[in-house]
Design a protein around this motif. Structure first.
Motif, PDB file in Angstrom:
ATOM      1  N   ASP A 244       0.828  -1.198   0.000  1.00 20.13           N
ATOM      2  CA  ASP A 244       0.000   0.000   0.000  1.00 20.13           C
ATOM      3  C   ASP A 244       0.865   1.252   0.000  1.00 20.13           C
ATOM      4  OD1 ASP A 244      -2.175   1.613   0.128  1.00 20.13           O
ATOM      5  OD2 ASP A 244      -3.054   0.672   1.898  1.00 20.13           O
ATOM      6  N   PHE A 245       1.285   1.696   1.193  1.00 20.95           N
ATOM      7  CA  PHE A 245       2.178   2.847   1.312  1.00 20.95           C
ATOM      8  C   PHE A 245       3.618   2.352   1.375  1.00 20.95           C
ATOM      9  CE2 PHE A 245      -1.733   4.654   2.954  1.00 20.95           C
ATOM     10  CZ  PHE A 245      -1.729   5.933   2.401  1.00 20.95           C
ATOM     11  N   PRO A 246       4.416   2.581   0.342  1.00 19.07           N
ATOM     12  CA  PRO A 246       5.830   2.190   0.427  1.00 19.07           C
ATOM     13  C   PRO A 246       6.539   2.979   1.533  1.00 19.07           C
ATOM     14  CG  PRO A 246       5.189   2.728  -1.828  1.00 19.07           C
ATOM     15  CD  PRO A 246       4.090   3.201  -0.951  1.00 19.07           C
ATOM     16  N   ASP A 247       7.418   2.294   2.254  1.00 13.46           N
ATOM     17  CA  ASP A 247       8.170   2.988   3.311  1.00 13.46           C
ATOM     18  C   ASP A 247       9.195   3.948   2.745  1.00 13.46           C
ATOM     19  OD1 ASP A 247       6.846   1.665   5.405  1.00 13.46           O
ATOM     20  OD2 ASP A 247       8.118  -0.100   5.144  1.00 13.46           O
ATOM     21  N   ARG A 248       9.567   3.757   1.501  1.00 13.35           N
ATOM     22  CA  ARG A 248      10.516   4.644   0.835  1.00 13.35           C
ATOM     23  C   ARG A 248      10.231   4.603  -0.664  1.00 13.35           C
ATOM     24  NH1 ARG A 248      16.428   2.228   1.101  1.00 13.35           N
ATOM     25  NH2 ARG A 248      16.000   2.189   3.335  1.00 13.35           N
ATOM     26  N   LYS A 249      10.863   5.494  -1.390  1.00 11.46           N
ATOM     27  CA  LYS A 249      10.720   5.472  -2.836  1.00 11.46           C
ATOM     28  C   LYS A 249      11.246   4.144  -3.368  1.00 11.46           C
ATOM     29  CE  LYS A 249      11.989   7.981  -7.044  1.00 11.46           C
ATOM     30  NZ  LYS A 249      12.728   9.135  -7.619  1.00 11.46           N
ATOM     31  N   ILE A 335       8.490  -1.749 -11.433  1.00 15.64           N
ATOM     32  CA  ILE A 335       7.715  -1.389 -10.246  1.00 15.64           C
ATOM     33  C   ILE A 335       8.153  -0.003  -9.777  1.00 15.64           C
ATOM     34  CG2 ILE A 335       7.207  -1.965  -7.837  1.00 15.64           C
ATOM     35  CD1 ILE A 335       7.739  -4.879  -8.527  1.00 15.64           C
ATOM     36  N   TYR A 336       7.177   0.824  -9.482  1.00 20.03           N
ATOM     37  CA  TYR A 336       7.478   2.144  -8.913  1.00 20.03           C
ATOM     38  C   TYR A 336       6.528   2.397  -7.751  1.00 20.03           C
ATOM     39  CZ  TYR A 336       7.873   7.153  -8.235  1.00 20.03           C
ATOM     40  OH  TYR A 336       8.063   8.387  -7.661  1.00 20.03           O
ATOM     41  N   GLY A 337       7.075   2.921  -6.685  1.00 17.59           N
ATOM     42  CA  GLY A 337       6.242   3.278  -5.545  1.00 17.59           C
ATOM     43  C   GLY A 337       6.879   4.381  -4.731  1.00 17.59           C
ATOM     44  N   ASN A 338       6.044   5.195  -4.114  1.00 22.79           N
ATOM     45  CA  ASN A 338       6.560   6.280  -3.274  1.00 22.79           C
ATOM     46  C   ASN A 338       5.436   6.787  -2.386  1.00 22.79           C
ATOM     47  OD1 ASN A 338       8.408   7.999  -2.189  1.00 22.79           O
ATOM     48  ND2 ASN A 338       8.820   9.142  -4.070  1.00 22.79           N
ATOM     49  N   SER A 339       5.839   7.429  -1.303  1.00 25.67           N
ATOM     50  CA  SER A 339       4.902   8.089  -0.394  1.00 25.67           C
ATOM     51  C   SER A 339       5.305   9.549  -0.263  1.00 25.67           C
ATOM     52  CB  SER A 339       4.910   7.425   0.980  1.00 25.67           C
ATOM     53  OG  SER A 339       4.463   6.092   0.900  1.00 25.67           O
ATOM     54  N   TYR A 340       4.307  10.409  -0.146  1.00 26.89           N
ATOM     55  CA  TYR A 340       4.555  11.846  -0.098  1.00 26.89           C
ATOM     56  C   TYR A 340       3.825  12.449   1.108  1.00 26.89           C
ATOM     57  CZ  TYR A 340       5.564  10.717  -4.978  1.00 26.89           C
ATOM     58  OH  TYR A 340       6.048  10.138  -6.129  1.00 26.89           O
ATOM     59  N   GLY A 349       0.221   7.893  -1.062  1.00 28.59           N
ATOM     60  CA  GLY A 349       1.065   6.769  -1.443  1.00 28.59           C
ATOM     61  C   GLY A 349       0.656   6.207  -2.786  1.00 28.59           C
ATOM     62  N   PHE A 350       1.647   5.781  -3.550  1.00 27.23           N
ATOM     63  CA  PHE A 350       1.384   5.161  -4.851  1.00 27.23           C
ATOM     64  C   PHE A 350       2.326   3.994  -5.039  1.00 27.23           C
ATOM     65  CE2 PHE A 350       2.646   4.547  -9.278  1.00 27.23           C
ATOM     66  CZ  PHE A 350       1.415   4.297  -9.861  1.00 27.23           C
ATOM     67  N   ILE A 351       1.772   2.901  -5.562  1.00 26.67           N
ATOM     68  CA  ILE A 351       2.614   1.786  -5.975  1.00 26.67           C
ATOM     69  C   ILE A 351       1.987   1.167  -7.204  1.00 26.67           C
ATOM     70  CG2 ILE A 351       1.481   0.082  -4.464  1.00 26.67           C
ATOM     71  CD1 ILE A 351       4.396  -1.081  -4.079  1.00 26.67           C
ATOM     72  N   GLY A 352       2.815   0.920  -8.194  1.00 31.90           N
ATOM     73  CA  GLY A 352       2.306   0.376  -9.446  1.00 31.90           C
ATOM     74  C   GLY A 352       3.326  -0.516 -10.107  1.00 31.90           C
ATOM     75  N   ALA A 399      -2.019  -0.718 -10.197  1.00 32.91           N
ATOM     76  CA  ALA A 399      -1.805   0.648  -9.724  1.00 32.91           C
ATOM     77  C   ALA A 399      -2.675   0.902  -8.503  1.00 32.91           C
ATOM     78  CB  ALA A 399      -2.120   1.656 -10.824  1.00 32.91           C
ATOM     79  N   ASN A 400      -2.046   1.187  -7.388  1.00 30.65           N
ATOM     80  CA  ASN A 400      -2.747   1.505  -6.143  1.00 30.65           C
ATOM     81  C   ASN A 400      -2.381   2.920  -5.713  1.00 30.65           C
ATOM     82  OD1 ASN A 400      -3.599  -1.127  -6.203  1.00 30.65           O
ATOM     83  ND2 ASN A 400      -2.289  -1.829  -4.527  1.00 30.65           N
ATOM     84  N   VAL A 401      -3.382   3.733  -5.444  1.00 29.72           N
ATOM     85  CA  VAL A 401      -3.177   5.093  -4.937  1.00 29.72           C
ATOM     86  C   VAL A 401      -3.936   5.217  -3.627  1.00 29.72           C
ATOM     87  CG1 VAL A 401      -3.424   7.553  -5.400  1.00 29.72           C
ATOM     88  CG2 VAL A 401      -3.025   5.982  -7.288  1.00 29.72           C
ATOM     89  N   SER A 402      -3.266   5.699  -2.585  1.00 29.66           N
ATOM     90  CA  SER A 402      -3.898   5.810  -1.268  1.00 29.66           C
ATOM     91  C   SER A 402      -3.603   7.179  -0.666  1.00 29.66           C
ATOM     92  CB  SER A 402      -3.380   4.720  -0.327  1.00 29.66           C
ATOM     93  OG  SER A 402      -3.664   3.430  -0.832  1.00 29.66           O
ATOM     94  N   TYR A 403      -4.584   7.688   0.064  1.00 32.89           N
ATOM     95  CA  TYR A 403      -4.421   8.964   0.775  1.00 32.89           C
ATOM     96  C   TYR A 403      -4.889   8.760   2.203  1.00 32.89           C
ATOM     97  CZ  TYR A 403      -5.347  13.720   2.365  1.00 32.89           C
ATOM     98  OH  TYR A 403      -5.365  14.896   3.100  1.00 32.89           O
ATOM     99  N   ILE A 404      -4.119   9.288   3.141  1.00 34.19           N
ATOM    100  CA  ILE A 404      -4.462   9.134   4.546  1.00 34.19           C
ATOM    101  C   ILE A 404      -4.195  10.436   5.280  1.00 34.19           C
ATOM    102  CG2 ILE A 404      -2.181   8.266   5.246  1.00 34.19           C
ATOM    103  CD1 ILE A 404      -3.681   6.265   7.054  1.00 34.19           C
ATOM    104  N   LYS A 405      -5.107  10.785   6.146  1.00 34.33           N
ATOM    105  CA  LYS A 405      -4.943  11.982   6.980  1.00 34.33           C
ATOM    106  C   LYS A 405      -5.775  11.811   8.242  1.00 34.33           C
ATOM    107  CE  LYS A 405      -5.152  17.035   7.053  1.00 34.33           C
ATOM    108  NZ  LYS A 405      -5.783  17.107   8.371  1.00 34.33           N
TER     109      LYS A 405
END
Length: 957
Positions: A244-249, A335-340, A349-352, A399-405
Motif C-alpha cells: 500500500d504505502f511504500p516505506d521509501r521510494k 515497479i514504482y512506488g513512493n509516499s509523499y 502513497g502510490f505503488i504500481g 496501480a494503487n493510490v492511497s491517501y491518509i490523513k
C-alpha cells in the motif's frame, strides 16, 4: 578588543560548522511500524509515539501504522502511549544511515495494566518477536499464510506459484487454487479484502498468475468462515494483500529468460503471427467478417451462391507453418512506488507495476479413448499422439493510490491484464481401427480483465473505537475466442504403409460438421458491480475488549455469451476434381478459387442454445461480535444473510423445452470461532459454520460445446441447485519462537446437493457428452499437519543449521458422495469429484548474511477424479459401462539459488522447475487397485511438460 571578538565569533562559527558537518555525516534513517492490541490483534489508531530525549514524535494513523523519518544514526528509546493502555518503552532501537528500521508493537489494555499505569519496558529484539506472535495467534479464524519475506525465497514469479507453498493448498495449471483438496467452486478469492471476479468462462476460478509476487505484502487463506467473509467459502478464502504505502521510494526493474528441455531451441509450429500478438492483441484476420449475417436464421435462407460469396469474405486462416526455433521465454517487470507527506499533514502513497511476459511451449501428449468394457480391456476407439504448441503473451498493470490523513483513509486499487493464447495441435493416430487421421486445431484465445476498487476507512469518534469502512468496485471480464479452426484428413488403415495413397480432407458432403472442417467463434463479456458498508465499534464488557461489527453488501453481475458454429460443406460432383481438391494441403484447401457454390462453402450450424444471458444479484448483511470471553478464551460469533437471485435465458431447440433459469435463494449462515490460549505460545481453536456453493452460469446454461482436445461435448444443466455445507474445524497450534510453527488440524464438512460433473449415461466414445448434476449428499473429513522450524534445533552452535529452515505441511482427506440410489446409472458411493485424498508440500530454505539464498520445494497431490463415468448395478455390484477417469498423483520438485549483488541493490536468481520431469497421467482404473498400472488400466491421456530453467536479474534503485 574588536579583533579578539571577531576571533571568538570565527571560532564559534567554525565549531558550529564542524558539529553540523559531523551530524550531517552521520546520516539519517527512519523508524516505521504497526501498533496492535495484544488481545484482539486489531490495530490501534491514535497511539502517541515519542523518541525519548529528542523532540521527535508521531502517532499511528487510521490503519495503526506510524512513520517517523529524519532520525540521526544511533540507538534510541521509543515510547508508545494511549489512553486505556499500558505505556510501553522499547530500548536499543537502532537507526542506520539511509535505512528503514521496522518495529511492530503490541499494547495491553487488560485491567491490571490500566489501573496501575505500569510502564512496560522491553528491547527492540524481544518486542519484534512479541508482535509477530500477536499477529499469528490473534487471527479470529483458522488460517494459514505466507509473508513477503518467505515469498522472496521461493522460485515463484507470480501469486499462483506462491500459493502452492501455503498449508493445505495446491494449484492447478500454476494459477487455480485447490484448498484441502476441494476444487475452485468451493473457494473464494479476494484482493485487498474485496471479492475477485472469475477469470474463466467455465468455472469459478481466479487466475492468480496475473499478480506479480513482488507486489504481495502477504497472503492469508482463511479456512473457516466468519460473518464478514463471503458465504461461498468452504475450502477457504484466499486474501491477497498488495503493498500500500511504500516505506521509501521504490524503483525496481527485473528481467528474466527461461527455457524448457523439450521446447527451447526446438522447431516450433503454429499460425503466422503479427507484431500485436506479442502484446496480447489478436490478429484482425481472425475476426468474423463484418458482412457475415448476424444470426443463423438469416444465413440459412440464402442460396448456395450467396453462401459462397459470404465464405469468400473469410481470410484463409487454416494454414500453419514452421515458425523457426523456439526462443527462450521472456518476462519483464517495472515497479514504482513512493509516499509523499503533503502540506496539510496528509500522506499520499502510490505503488504500481507493469509486467510483460511471452512464452512458447510444446508438450507431447498421448490421448486415447476406449469402447465399453464388454469389448475387453484396451478395446481402442481412438489412439492419438498430439504435439501441442502453445504461444502466450500477456501484459499486466497494477496501480494503487492511497491517501491518509488523521482518522481518514481512501484508496483506489486497480489491476488490469490482457493475454493472448495461440495454440496449435498437430494430431496423428487411428480411429475405430479403420481410418488413419491427421487432424489439426488452431486456436486464438484473448482474455482481458479489469478490476477497480475504491475503498475507505474513517474513525468516527475521539476515542478511535468506532470505525466506518466501505468499498465500491467494478470488474469486467472479456473472453474472446475468434476463429477456432478444426480440420481432419483421413485414409483407410489398409493403406497405412502405402505412401502412394494420400490423405484426403474429411469435408462432409451433406451437413456440415465443426469437428471435421469447422470454425468456432465465441465472446463472453461479464460486468460486475459491487459495494459494501461496514461499521465496527470497540467495546469493553466485564473489563475485556470486544469488537462489534455489522455490514451490508451488494453484488450485481451480468454475463453475455454468444457463439457461432460454422462448418464447411463439399458440393463437388466431379470425382476427379473432388479427389484433387481434397488432397490439397490445408493452407491451400480453402483458397479463394476453391470457394464456390459447386465446391466448398460455409454453412451455419449454430443452434439456439449456443448463446445465453445470465444475471446474478447478491444482497445481504452480517453481524458479528469478536473478543475475549475471559483472559484465555476468545470468541467470534456471527450471522451472515445472503439473498441470491440467479436468472439465465438460453434458447431452446424445441418449443417444449424451457432452458431458462429463475431461482431465488435466501441463506442464513451462522459462524462460531473459539480460540483458547493454553499458554503464551499455544492456541487451541474450534470453529463451526454454514456456507454455500453456487452453480456457475456456464454450468446452468444448456450451451453445448464440442471440445476438440478431449472429444467431449459439454452441456450445462438448468436444473442445478446450490450446495449447502456445514463445517466443523479443530486446530492445535504451537509457536515455539520467531517464525516457527507446529500445528495439527482436523475438519469435517457435510454437503447437501453437491454439484458433480459427469458423462451423461448412454454416451459412447463416438458420441460422448458431459454435464452436471446434484448428488443428494456428501461428506469430507480430514486432518492437516504443518511444521516450520530452523535446523538449529539439532545444534545450537551451528550457524549453518540456524540458517536452514525446514517447512512441511500435509493433508490427509477422505470424501464420499452418496447418490442414495436416485441415479441408478451412477455409482452410489465414491469420492467427491475433484477431491484429492492427500496433499504434501515440503521445503528447505537457506539464507546467509553473505547474500546467498537457496530453496528446494517438493509438492505432491493424491489421485483425484477428473471425469465421472457411468454404469449400472448387477446383483448389487456396480459395473462400469464407461469407467471414471482419474488423474494420477504427480510429484513436483523445484529449486532456486539467489545471490545479492551490487551492494545488495540487485539480485540474481536461478530457478529450476519440474526437476523430476514428471508427467500428468489420466487413466481408467480398470483393476480397481487405486493406482495406475500400465498393464491393467486404460491410459486416457498423458502429458509430458519437460524441465524448466530460468535466470532473472532484478535491481532496486
Amino acid at each position: 578588543m574588536k579583533s579578539q571578538l571577531t576571533l571568538k565569533k570565527f571560532v564559534a562559527t567554525l565549531i558550529l560548522l564542524v558539529i553540523a558537518t559531523a551530524v550531517f555525516a552521520q546520516g539519517s534513517g527512519k523508524v516505521v511500524g504497526k501498533v496492535s492490541n495484544s488481545k484482539t490483534g486489531e490495530t490501534i489508531a491514535g497511539v502517541t509515539v515519542k523518541i525519548l530525549n529528542t523532540s521527535r514524535a508521531g502517532s499511528t494513523d487510521v490503519t495503526g501504522n506510524y512513520n517517523i523519518p529524519g532520525l540521526s544514526v544511533g540507538k534510541y528509546i521509543l515510547e508508545f502511549s494511549y489512553v486505556g493502555y499500558g505505556t510501553k518503552q522499547i530500548s536499543d532501537v537502532e537507526i542506520k544511515n539511509n535505512e528503514i528500521t521496522s518495529l511492530d508493537i503490541i499494547l495491553d489494555n487488560s485491567e491490571g495494566n490500566v489501573l496501575e499505569q505500569v510502564v512496560i519496558r522491553g528491547t527492540y529484539k524481544k518486542e519484534s518477536i512479541g508482535a509477530l506472535y500477536a499477529q499469528q495467534k490473534n487471527s479470529i479464524s483458522i488460517s494459514d499464510g505466507i509473508s513477503a519475506e518467505v515469498i522472496k525465497r521461493t522460485p515463484d514469479k507470480n501469486t499462483g506459484e506462491v500459493l502452492k507453498r501455503v498449508s493445505g493448498a495446491s494449484v492447478q495449471d500454476n494459477k487455480f487454487i485447490v484448498i484441502r483438496g476441494l476444487s475452485d467452486r468451493y473457494n473464494a478469492a479476494l484482493l485487498n479484502n474485496s471479492p475477485l471476479p472469475s477469470t474463466e468462462p467455465d468455472r469459478k476460478a481466479f487466475s492468480f498468475d496475473i499478480i506479480p509476487s513482488s507486489l504481495i505484502d502477504n497472503i492469508v487463506i482463511s479456512k473457516t468462515a466468519t460473518a464478514d467473509l463471503p458465504g461461498d467459502l468452504t475450502g477457504g478464502a484466499v486474501n491477497v494483500k498488495t503493498k500500500d504505502f511504500p516505506d521509501r521510494k521504490t524503483v525496481e526493474i527485473s528481467v528474466g529468460l527461461g527455457g524448457n528441455t523439450q521446447t527451447t531451441f526446438k522447431d516450433f509450429y503454429g499460425s503466422k503471427r503479427t507484431a500485436g500478438n506479442y502484446f496480447g492483441i489478436k490478429n484482425p484476420d481472425n475476426n468474423l467478417p463484418s458482412t457475415f449475417p448476424k444470426d443463423r436464421a438469416s444465413y440459412t435462407d440464402l442460396n448456395f451462391e450467396q453462401k459462397a460469396d459470404h465464405t469468400k469474405a473469410f481470410k484463409n486462416t487454416f494454414g500453419y507453418e514452421k515458425l523457426g526455433k523456439s526462443l527462450p521465454y521472456q518476462n519483464m517487470q517495472f515497479i514504482y512506488g513512493n509516499s509523499y507527506r503533503l502540506s496539510n499533514d496528509g500522506k499520499l502513497g502510490f505503488i504500481g507495476s507493469f509486467t510483460y511476459r511471452n512464452s512458447e511451449s510444446k508438450t507431447n501428449e498421448i490421448r486415447n479413448d476406449f469402447n465399453g468394457l464388454d469389448q475387453g480391456l484396451n478395446s481402442y476407439y481412438s489412439q492419438y499422439e498430439d504435439n501441442y504448441y502453445r504461444f502466450n503473451s500477456s501484459i499486466g498493470a497494477l496501480a494503487n493510490v492511497s491517501y491518509i490523513k488523521d482518522n481518514f483513509k481512501i484508496s483506489l486499487k486497480n489491476i488490469y491484464n490482457q493475454s493472448l493464447d495461440q495454440n496449435f495441435i498437430n494430431r496423428t493416430g487411428v480411429l475405430e481401427n479403420e481410418s488413419l487421421r491427421k487432424s489439426t486445431l488452431l486456436e486464438v484465445h484473448q482474455k482481458r480483465m479489469l478490476n477497480s476498487v475504491l475503498d475507505g476507512e474513517y474513525l468516527m469518534n475521539a476515542d478511535k473505537q468506532t470505525k466506518l469502512s466501505w468499498n465500491l468496485s467494478y470488474s469486467n471480464i472479456n473472453d474472446d475466442t475468434p476463429d477456432l479452426r478444426q480440420l481432419s484428413y483421413v485414409k483407410n488403415i489398409a493403406y497405412k504403409d502405402d505412401p502412394s495413397v494420400p490423405f484426403e480432407a474429411a469435408i462432409p458432403k451433406g451437413s456440415a460438421s465443426s469437428e471435421q472442417a469447422g470454425k468456432f467463434y465465441s465472446n463472453l463479456n461479464e460486468n460486475i458491480y459491487s459495494g459494501a458498508l461496514n461499521w465496527s465499534q470497540g467495546l469493553n464488557l466485564l473489563g475485556l475488549a470486544q469488537t462489534l461489527k455489522v455490514g451490508v453488501f451488494k453484488q450485481y453481475k451480468k454475463r453475455d455469451m454468444n457463439a457461432r458454429v460454422l462448418g464447411f460443406v463439399n458440393k463437388i460432383e466431379d470425382y476427379e476434381e473432388n479427389k484433387r481438391l481434397l488432397q490439397l494441403p490445408q493452407d491451400q484447401l480453402f483458397a479463394q478459387e476453391n470457394i464456390a457454390k459447386n465446391k466448398f462453402f460455409i454453412d451455419d450450424i449454430t443452434n439456439p442454445t449456443n448463446s445465453f444471458e445470465g444475471i446474478g444479484d447478491l444482497n445481504g448483511g452480517f453481524g458479528m461480535l469478536s473478543g475475549n470471553v475471559s483472559e484465555k478464551l476468545k470468541a467470534t460469533v456471527g450471522l451472515r444473510v445472503e439473498n441470491y437471485i440467479e436468472k439465465l435465458k438460453t434458447g431452446s431447440i424445441s418449443a417444449d423445452v424451457n432452458n431458462n433459469v429463475n431461482n431465488t435463494y435466501t441463506d442464513f449462515l451462522p459462524s462460531l470461532n473459539l480460540t483458547y490460549e493454553l499458554n503464551t505460545k499455544t492456541n487451541l481453536r474450534f470453529s463451526f459454520s454454514n456456507t454455500v456453493a453456487r452453480a456457475q452460469f456456464r454450468e446452468l446454461a444448456a450451451f453445448s460445446f464440442y471440445d476438440f482436445v478431449t472429444g467431449n461435448v459439454k452441456i450445462g444443466n438448468p436444473d442445478l441447485k446450490r450446495t449447502r455445507i456445514s463445517n466443523l474445524d479443530l486446530r492445535y497450534e504451537f509457536y515455539p519462537s520467531l517464525g516457527k510453527l507446529f500445528s495439527v488440524s482436523a475438519f469435517y464438512k457435510n454437503l447437501t446437493d453437491p454439484i458433480e460433473s459427469n458423462i451423461i449415461a448412454g454416451s459412447t466414445s463416438a458420441s460422448k457428452s458431459m454435464s452436471f448434476t446434484n448428488a443428494p449428499k456428501a461428506y469430507i473429513m480430514g486432518g492437516e499437519v504443518e511444521i516450520r522450524h530452523d535446523l538449529g534445533i539439532f545444534n545450537e552452535n551451528s550457524e549453518l543449521l540456524k540458517n536452514l529452515t525446514f517447512s512441511a505441511n500435509a493433508s490427509l482427506i477422505k470424501s464420499e458422495v452418496n447418490f442414495e440410489g436416485k441415479e441408478p446409472l451412477l455409482e452410489n458411493k465414491r469420492s467427491l469429484y475433484g477431491q484429492s485424498p492427500y496433499l504434501l508440500n515440503t521445503g528447505l530454505q537457506y539464507s546467509s548474511k553473505g547474500g546467498w539464498e537457496s530453496s528446494i520445494f517438493f509438492n505432491r497431490i493424491g489421485r483425484r477424479i477428473d471425469i465421472v463415468g457411468f454404469g449400472n448395478y448387477v446383483n448389487g455390484e456396480f459395473q462400469d459401462e464407461y469407467a471414471t477417469i482419474y488423474e494420477a498423483p504427480r510429484s513436483m520438485l523445484d529449486f532456486q539459488l539467489a545471490k545479492k549483488i551490487i551492494a545488495n541493490k540487485a539480485e540474481l536468481k536461478f530457478n529450476a522447475g519440474n526437476i523430476l520431469d514428471s508427467k500428468v497421467v489420466f487413466y481408467q482404473d480398470i483393476d480397481k487397485s487405486g493406482k495406475y498400472n500400465i498393464d491393467s488400466d486404460q491410459l486416457i491421456n498423458s502429458v509430458k511438460y519437460g524441465r524448466n530453467f530460468s535466470l532473472s536479474f532484478s535491481y532496486k534503485f
